[in-house]
Write an enzyme that holds these catalytic residues in place. Structure first.
Site, PDB file in Angstrom:
ATOM      1  N   ASN A  82       0.818  -1.215   0.000  1.00 39.15           N
ATOM      2  CA  ASN A  82       0.000   0.000   0.000  1.00 39.15           C
ATOM      3  C   ASN A  82       0.853   1.267   0.000  1.00 39.15           C
ATOM      4  OD1 ASN A  82      -2.552  -1.250   0.028  1.00 39.15           O
ATOM      5  ND2 ASN A  82      -2.388  -1.656   2.222  1.00 39.15           N
ATOM      6  N   HIS A  83       0.359   2.297  -0.654  1.00 39.22           N
ATOM      7  CA  HIS A  83       0.984   3.614  -0.666  1.00 39.22           C
ATOM      8  C   HIS A  83       0.056   4.616   0.023  1.00 39.22           C
ATOM      9  CE1 HIS A  83       4.047   3.053  -4.152  1.00 39.22           C
ATOM     10  NE2 HIS A  83       3.794   1.889  -3.574  1.00 39.22           N
ATOM     11  N   ASN A  84       0.647   5.666   0.536  1.00 35.09           N
ATOM     12  CA  ASN A  84      -0.127   6.726   1.195  1.00 35.09           C
ATOM     13  C   ASN A  84      -0.978   7.456   0.165  1.00 35.09           C
ATOM     14  OD1 ASN A  84      -1.035   8.929   2.669  1.00 35.09           O
ATOM     15  ND2 ASN A  84       0.845   9.085   3.852  1.00 35.09           N
ATOM     16  N   THR A  90       0.958   9.654  -4.656  1.00 33.92           N
ATOM     17  CA  THR A  90       1.154   8.384  -3.947  1.00 33.92           C
ATOM     18  C   THR A  90       2.592   7.903  -4.031  1.00 33.92           C
ATOM     19  OG1 THR A  90       0.597   7.080  -5.914  1.00 33.92           O
ATOM     20  CG2 THR A  90      -1.223   7.687  -4.428  1.00 33.92           C
TER      21      THR A  90
END
Length: 210
Positions: A82-84, A90
């Site tokens: 997952n990325h922010n 992102t």
């Protein structure tokens, strides 16, 4: 009558593409139940290569129950993928350093969906993909190349991208009875005595097992 040795990596003599993977996984964040096998002619012992983005600092676990059948190419995407998404970009600038790490990465904002948990007696088909934090119930069937993005109830068949419920394997009262029996937790001697009933379809008779 005690069945195959769960500590034997390759219980089918002369057929190394089937492996009881509880004996080969070393990552303490991957927990595999007895008799769960991975079928892969390329390297059945290296199941861990199919658990992707599983970084120790994230802390999430992959938990797979007993008596599961995992086909070749099954993949588990873990929370480390997952990325922010809270900001405009992102892109993980900070991990590349060279001045881009002057602003600390906000780990608390990374999407986190918890452990991935696969129940007992689950059949996962060829090249199925399980996304982070998914919970798959006992006795479920995941069709080949399904992309599972949400929880799967017990004894439900799912398929497609994203995976959707195709049907329940049994009537609700039968599913409830199977969940209560939890035959996968019986002593192996009892399982061995009753394999013909476990693989049949008469719940009333299975409930009389001793």
């Amino acid at each position: 009558m005690n069945g195959p040795d769960p500590d034997n990596k390759h219980p089918m003599q002369g057929f190394p593409q089937v492996c009881y993977i509880s004996n080969t996984v070393n990552n303490p964040h991957i927990i595999i139940g007895d008799y769960t096998y991975y079928d892969d002619p390329e390297n059945s012992e290296n199941f861990e290569r199919n658990v992707l983005y599983h970084f120790p600092f994230i802390g999430d676990k992959l938990i797979i129950g007993k008596f599961c059948a995992l086909a070749r190419g099954v993949k588990f995407i873990m929370n480390g993928a997952n990325h922010n998404m809270a900001g405009f970009s992102t892109y993980p600038f900070q991990i590349f350093g060279n001045g881009w790490d002057s602003t600390p990465m906000d780990m608390a904002s990374l999407p986190y969906k918890g452990d991935t948990v696969i129940g007992n007696d689950v059949w996962i088909g060829y090249e199925a993909l399980i996304m982070p934090g998914v919970k798959i119930g006992n006795g479920a069937i995941i069709s080949s190349r399904a992309v599972v993005v949400s929880d799967v109830p017990a004894y439900t068949i799912v398929g497609g991208n994203p995976a959707k419920a195709l049907r329940q394997r049994f009537a609700p009262e039968v599913i409830a009875a199977l969940e209560e029996l939890a035959w996968w937790d019986w002593p192996v001697e009892k399982i061995s005595r009753n394999i013909n009933l476990i693989t049949a379809g008469d719940i009333a008779v299975l409930q009389t097992c001793v």
